[in-house]
Design a protein around this motif. Structure first.
Motif, PDB file in Angstrom:
ATOM      1  N   SER A 182      39.223  57.425  41.259  1.00  0.00           N
ATOM      2  CA  SER A 182      38.450  56.238  41.764  1.00  0.00           C
ATOM      3  C   SER A 182      37.670  55.545  40.608  1.00  0.00           C
ATOM      4  CB  SER A 182      37.507  56.652  42.892  1.00  0.00           C
ATOM      5  OG  SER A 182      36.637  57.411  42.438  1.00  0.00           O
ATOM      6  N   HIS A 183      37.116  56.362  39.705  1.00  0.00           N
ATOM      7  CA  HIS A 183      36.080  55.741  38.563  1.00  0.00           C
ATOM      8  C   HIS A 183      36.979  55.134  37.526  1.00  0.00           C
ATOM      9  CE1 HIS A 183      32.399  56.955  40.401  1.00  0.00           C
ATOM     10  NE2 HIS A 183      33.092  58.101  40.562  1.00  0.00           N
ATOM     11  N   ILE A 248      41.667  60.725  50.035  1.00  0.00           N
ATOM     12  CA  ILE A 248      41.640  59.304  49.712  1.00  0.00           C
ATOM     13  C   ILE A 248      41.032  58.193  50.769  1.00  0.00           C
ATOM     14  CG2 ILE A 248      43.040  57.284  49.115  1.00  0.00           C
ATOM     15  CD1 ILE A 248      45.115  59.243  47.796  1.00  0.00           C
ATOM     16  N   SER A 249      41.278  58.340  52.032  1.00  0.00           N
ATOM     17  CA  SER A 249      40.657  57.805  52.949  1.00  0.00           C
ATOM     18  C   SER A 249      39.125  57.782  53.170  1.00  0.00           C
ATOM     19  CB  SER A 249      41.079  57.939  54.499  1.00  0.00           C
ATOM     20  OG  SER A 249      42.681  57.583  54.430  1.00  0.00           O
ATOM     21  N   SER A 250      38.604  59.109  52.806  1.00  0.00           N
ATOM     22  CA  SER A 250      37.250  59.096  52.832  1.00  0.00           C
ATOM     23  C   SER A 250      36.389  59.032  51.715  1.00  0.00           C
ATOM     24  CB  SER A 250      37.059  60.628  53.249  1.00  0.00           C
ATOM     25  OG  SER A 250      37.365  61.475  52.222  1.00  0.00           O
ATOM     26  N   GLU A 255      40.461  51.456  49.901  1.00  0.00           N
ATOM     27  CA  GLU A 255      40.911  50.831  50.904  1.00  0.00           C
ATOM     28  C   GLU A 255      42.207  50.495  51.068  1.00  0.00           C
ATOM     29  OE1 GLU A 255      38.805  46.990  50.998  1.00  0.00           O
ATOM     30  OE2 GLU A 255      39.813  46.262  49.170  1.00  0.00           O
ATOM     31  N   ASP A 256      42.712  50.039  52.077  1.00  0.00           N
ATOM     32  CA  ASP A 256      44.079  49.724  52.567  1.00  0.00           C
ATOM     33  C   ASP A 256      45.047  50.991  52.298  1.00  0.00           C
ATOM     34  OD1 ASP A 256      43.342  47.310  53.170  1.00  0.00           O
ATOM     35  OD2 ASP A 256      43.822  46.518  50.947  1.00  0.00           O
ATOM     36  N   VAL A 257      44.534  52.162  52.771  1.00  0.00           N
ATOM     37  CA  VAL A 257      45.294  53.405  52.451  1.00  0.00           C
ATOM     38  C   VAL A 257      46.659  53.386  53.416  1.00  0.00           C
ATOM     39  CG1 VAL A 257      45.171  55.904  52.660  1.00  0.00           C
ATOM     40  CG2 VAL A 257      43.183  54.563  52.005  1.00  0.00           C
ATOM     41  N   ALA A 339      46.824  53.446  47.723  1.00  0.00           N
ATOM     42  CA  ALA A 339      45.440  52.716  48.183  1.00  0.00           C
ATOM     43  C   ALA A 339      45.028  51.763  47.006  1.00  0.00           C
ATOM     44  CB  ALA A 339      44.547  53.650  48.662  1.00  0.00           C
ATOM     45  N   ARG A 340      44.173  50.975  47.483  1.00  0.00           N
ATOM     46  CA  ARG A 340      43.698  49.855  46.597  1.00  0.00           C
ATOM     47  C   ARG A 340      42.150  50.197  46.359  1.00  0.00           C
ATOM     48  NH1 ARG A 340      46.793  44.946  46.138  1.00  0.00           N
ATOM     49  NH2 ARG A 340      45.219  44.516  44.304  1.00  0.00           N
ATOM     50  N   LYS A 341      41.622  50.185  45.117  1.00  0.00           N
ATOM     51  CA  LYS A 341      40.000  50.224  44.880  1.00  0.00           C
ATOM     52  C   LYS A 341      39.418  48.942  45.437  1.00  0.00           C
ATOM     53  CE  LYS A 341      36.429  51.354  41.625  1.00  0.00           C
ATOM     54  NZ  LYS A 341      36.259  51.816  39.978  1.00  0.00           N
TER      55      LYS A 341
END
Length: 343
Positions: A182-183, A248-250, A255-257, A339-341
């Protein structure tokens, strides 16, 4: 027949891990694998070449294994597609920044090289425990030798797409890796992860996990049960596929998982001549060959876990026969999450 009826294997081997060998992001080039680099990168165990940097990932890194992974890639392209539908949009040239793609645990590099060719304006980086050896590497692609378990901090903010496929056997803390990705991603970036939970199921989709000491059918599920324990015993994240949607969802960065589950027959046992059955039996024919090759690749793993050679050989023989007969209804769950960041 019980495990006790086989002779215990006491052979062992030691893998060296040298953190100082960590990659320092070389300039784009094709590695020349010299004899000294090969000696550093590989160690031979039970007749197969394994990486010499990680104590966790103990599957081979030789030509035979890379060919298996290439064949597996073609199968996944048929079943899942090469990449998520949003990837071309994410990598579109916006005139603002050079788009960049990171492939974690790239294997032969077939996926990252395909993407690099399809999006020549992008920068593509492949990371694995051993160097890519392709003589056809695109100019916009580079290979780095690194152990993902050491962290991804040196990649923070550098990539628009991060891809990983079937690497959980070599990852100690998969949840932490997701957080680091995510980073690594830039705002609007794409995470694309595919994993397998290291068990087979019956038609009821319930896991078939045989207890230690068992020697009974279904043989393919039995073999995978022992592989699951051996991988977990070395620190691998065998259950990562089951947790990916939640991890990933949490994560507030994503978003948009989207979760895509493929229930793939382990052999072409499905009955019928309708297009859907024909399609999945064709996929299953490839998966059967992949599984037979995976059992050969997994032999050093099982022997290193302390199983007797005659036990492993008998189990593999029975499983291959079971797969060839294509009468035992088994499924493999392949889970893809992307998913998208958030911007």
């Amino acid at each position: 027949m019980s495990l006790d009826s086989f002779t215990q294997n006491t052979a062992s081997s030691r893998t060296s891990v040298d953190v100082s060998m960590r990659s320092s992001s070389p300039t784009p080039s094709v590695y020349s694998v010299t004899s000294s680099l090969r000696a550093q990168a590989y160690i031979q165990e039970y007749g197969r070449d394994l990486n010499n940097y990680s104590d966790v990932y103990r599957l081979p890194a030789d030509e035979e294994e890379l060919q298996r992974l290439d064949n597996q890639y073609e199968m996944f392209c048929k079943a899942l597609g090469k990449y998520p539908p949003s990837l071309p949009e994410v990598l579109a040239d916006d005139g603002f920044e050079t788009k960049a793609v990171l492939d974690l645990g790239c294997g032969s590099g077939i996926w990252i090289m395909d993407v690099a060719r399809e999006f020549p304006h992008c920068s593509a980086v492949a990371v694995d425990l051993v160097p890519m050896q392709s003589i056809q590497m695109p100019a916009n692609c580079r290979s780095e030798i690194d152990d993902i378990n050491l962290g991804l901090e040196h990649f923070y903010g550098d990539f628009n797409v991060v891809h990983a496929q079937l690497i959980s056997a070599g990852i100690r803390d998969y949840h932490a890796m997701i957080n680091q990705i995510s980073h690594v991603l830039r705002p609007g970036g794409l995470i694309d992860i595919t994993e397998y939970p290291f068990y087979f199921t019956g038609p009821d989709k319930k896991p078939i996990i045989k207890p230690m000491g068992t020697f009974e059918p279904p043989w393919t599920a039995l073999w995978m049960s022992y592989a699951n324990r051996a991988i977990a015993g070395r620190g691998g994240s065998t259950d990562a596929a089951l947790h990916l949607p939640d991890w990933i969802s949490s994560n507030p960065a994503f978003e948009d998982v989207v979760v895509r589950d493929l229930w793939m027959p382990a052999s072409p046992w499905l009955k019928g001549d309708d297009p859907d059955t024909i399609f999945w039996n064709d996929i299953a024919t490839t998966l059967r060959e992949d599984m037979k090759a995976f059992m050969k690749s997994g032999r050093p793993l099982l022997l290193g876990h302390g199983l007797a050679a005659d036990f492993v050989d008998a189990m593999e023989h029975n499983a291959c026969q079971e797969l060839d007969e294509a009468k035992t209804p088994l499924y493999a769950l392949i889970r893809n999450v992307y998913a998208r960041k958030r911007h």
